[in-house]
Design a protein around this motif. Structure first.
Motif, PDB file in Angstrom:
ATOM      1  N   THR A  88       0.784  -1.278   0.022  1.00 45.94           N
ATOM      2  CA  THR A  88      -0.103  -0.125   0.073  1.00 45.94           C
ATOM      3  C   THR A  88       0.810   1.338  -0.229  1.00 45.94           C
ATOM      4  O   THR A  88       0.331   2.461   0.130  1.00 45.94           O
ATOM      5  CB  THR A  88      -0.817   0.000   1.326  1.00 45.94           C
ATOM      6  OG1 THR A  88      -0.215  -0.024   2.277  1.00 45.94           O
ATOM      7  CG2 THR A  88      -1.830  -1.176   1.204  1.00 45.94           C
ATOM      8  N   ARG A 123      -4.682   0.138  -0.878  1.00 46.48           N
ATOM      9  CA  ARG A 123      -5.477   0.546   0.511  1.00 46.48           C
ATOM     10  C   ARG A 123      -6.876   0.148   0.530  1.00 46.48           C
ATOM     11  O   ARG A 123      -7.278  -0.332   1.648  1.00 46.48           O
ATOM     12  CB  ARG A 123      -5.220   1.862   0.752  1.00 46.48           C
ATOM     13  CG  ARG A 123      -3.569   2.407   1.170  1.00 46.48           C
ATOM     14  CD  ARG A 123      -3.554   3.706   1.229  1.00 46.48           C
ATOM     15  NE  ARG A 123      -2.067   3.944   1.431  1.00 46.48           N
ATOM     16  CZ  ARG A 123      -1.503   5.201   1.435  1.00 46.48           C
ATOM     17  NH1 ARG A 123      -2.380   6.184   1.111  1.00 46.48           N
ATOM     18  NH2 ARG A 123      -0.316   5.502   1.750  1.00 46.48           N
ATOM     19  N   GLU A 128      -1.216  -4.288   6.025  1.00 48.42           N
ATOM     20  CA  GLU A 128      -0.477  -3.359   4.776  1.00 48.42           C
ATOM     21  C   GLU A 128       1.014  -3.356   5.052  1.00 48.42           C
ATOM     22  O   GLU A 128       1.695  -3.699   6.177  1.00 48.42           O
ATOM     23  CB  GLU A 128      -0.729  -2.078   4.842  1.00 48.42           C
ATOM     24  CG  GLU A 128      -2.187  -1.755   4.571  1.00 48.42           C
ATOM     25  CD  GLU A 128      -2.482  -0.081   4.817  1.00 48.42           C
ATOM     26  OE1 GLU A 128      -1.345   0.598   4.834  1.00 48.42           O
ATOM     27  OE2 GLU A 128      -3.677   0.330   4.791  1.00 48.42           O
ATOM     28  N   PRO A 182      -3.738  -4.220  -7.413  1.00 40.74           N
ATOM     29  CA  PRO A 182      -3.200  -4.715  -6.122  1.00 40.74           C
ATOM     30  C   PRO A 182      -2.405  -5.907  -5.890  1.00 40.74           C
ATOM     31  O   PRO A 182      -2.983  -6.911  -6.385  1.00 40.74           O
ATOM     32  CB  PRO A 182      -4.440  -4.733  -5.214  1.00 40.74           C
ATOM     33  CG  PRO A 182      -5.385  -5.023  -6.214  1.00 40.74           C
ATOM     34  CD  PRO A 182      -4.891  -4.553  -7.451  1.00 40.74           C
TER      35      PRO A 182
END
Length: 301
Positions: free
Chosen positions: A135, A148, A164, A175
């Motif tokens: 993140t 995030r 994270e 991601p």
């Protein structure tokens, strides 16, 4: 607005063989903001960060910072930090954890940890699978824009092992995340896909959809092992091993993949250049990233 992740997804860049090579991870809790070089650009003492970088160099241990999903108050500086040490080799994977002062971590035996020997360090982690979502927006904006929200959604859904993490490579696959105890990394994931991954890990199985590879091995071994899983349908997390990956010249490898039942395969892997060029990270000039292409898989008697 075009990003490195949208370009990679649009061009269907392959994921297999792109995970960070890290036989052992040392993951240190550090709330608050992270800089691009998080170990020395966060609320962690920069001297401690530099000491950890130096201690880990060449040992097979990769150090990263972690924090719980959610808002990160700039003033939050815990006295003791949650730390995980994890080894990812098949059949010998383990996770150890403790609350520690990060200043004490540089004194660990990094060579032993990298070789998979924890020596009774801390306590064994026996909770739910751990999932670490990249993140760090200071490193690449795709990790913030895509990572995030995913981390927050996982935490809201009850994934108590969601964290994270600062940097695991492969921004353009955001991601992106990896899961312990086995160390498999994934890219272009959704919350539903991660739930499937975590459910499989609880059962000692591996989901190959979206998988980048197991961090225990270098990139040719990652690609070869995933190719054998796809060929055989093998799901057991520790069923396959990569005891040998021999470079045979001109960006080619001969990789041996073995099964716990005695079967074995010879996998030919070649390094290619991904085209057309695309940025490996947002704001960077387009390049042709290396890719691991499985040329053939042959069963050994």
């Amino acid at each position: 607005m075009s990003t490195c992740a949208t370009a990679s997804r649009r061009l269907s860049e392959p994921l297999a063989g792109t995970a960070a090579a890290a036989p052992t991870w040392l993951l240190v809790e550090q709330p608050g903001p992270w800089g691009a070089k998080a170990l020395t650009e966060s609320h962690l003492d920069p001297g401690v960060g530099r000491a950890l970088e130096a201690a880990a160099e060449g040992t097979g241990v990769r150090v990263a910072l972690i924090r719980r999903p959610g808002r990160h108050a700039d003033c939050h500086r815990p006295a003791a930090h949650r730390v995980f040490a994890a080894h990812t080799a098949p059949g010998r994977s383990w996770v150890r954890t403790a609350l520690v002062d990060p200043a004490d971590l540089a004194g660990l035996d990094f060579a032993a940890l990298g070789a998979g020997e924890h020596g009774g360090l801390w306590e064994p982690y026996e909770g739910d699978p751990l999932v670490f979502v990249c993140t760090n927006g200071k490193r690449d904006r795709c990790c913030a824009l895509l990572g995030r929200p995913l981390a927050a959604e996982l935490a809201a859904s009850g994934a108590v092992g969601a964290w994270e993490v600062t940097h695991i490579g492969g921004h353009r696959f955001a991601p992106t995340l990896f899961v312990l105890p086995y160390g498999y990394a994934y890219g272009r994931v959704t919350a539903h896909g991660v739930k499937d991954v975590l459910e499989a890990v609880r059962d000692g199985r591996i989901v190959t959809a979206g998988c980048r590879g197991r961090s225990a091995w270098e990139r040719p071994g990652q690609a070869a092992e995933l190719a054998v899983r796809e060929l055989t349908g093998e799901e057991g997390a520790d069923a396959l091993d990569v005891p040998d990956a021999e470079a045979v010249g001109d960006g080619r490898w001969s990789v041996t993949v073995t099964h716990t039942d005695g079967r074995a395969w010879r996998v030919a892997v070649a390094q290619g250049a991904t085209s057309p060029p695309r940025p490996e990270s947002c704001g960077r000039a387009p390049v042709s990233p290396a890719r691991m292409d499985v040329v053939s898989v042959s069963a050994l008697r």
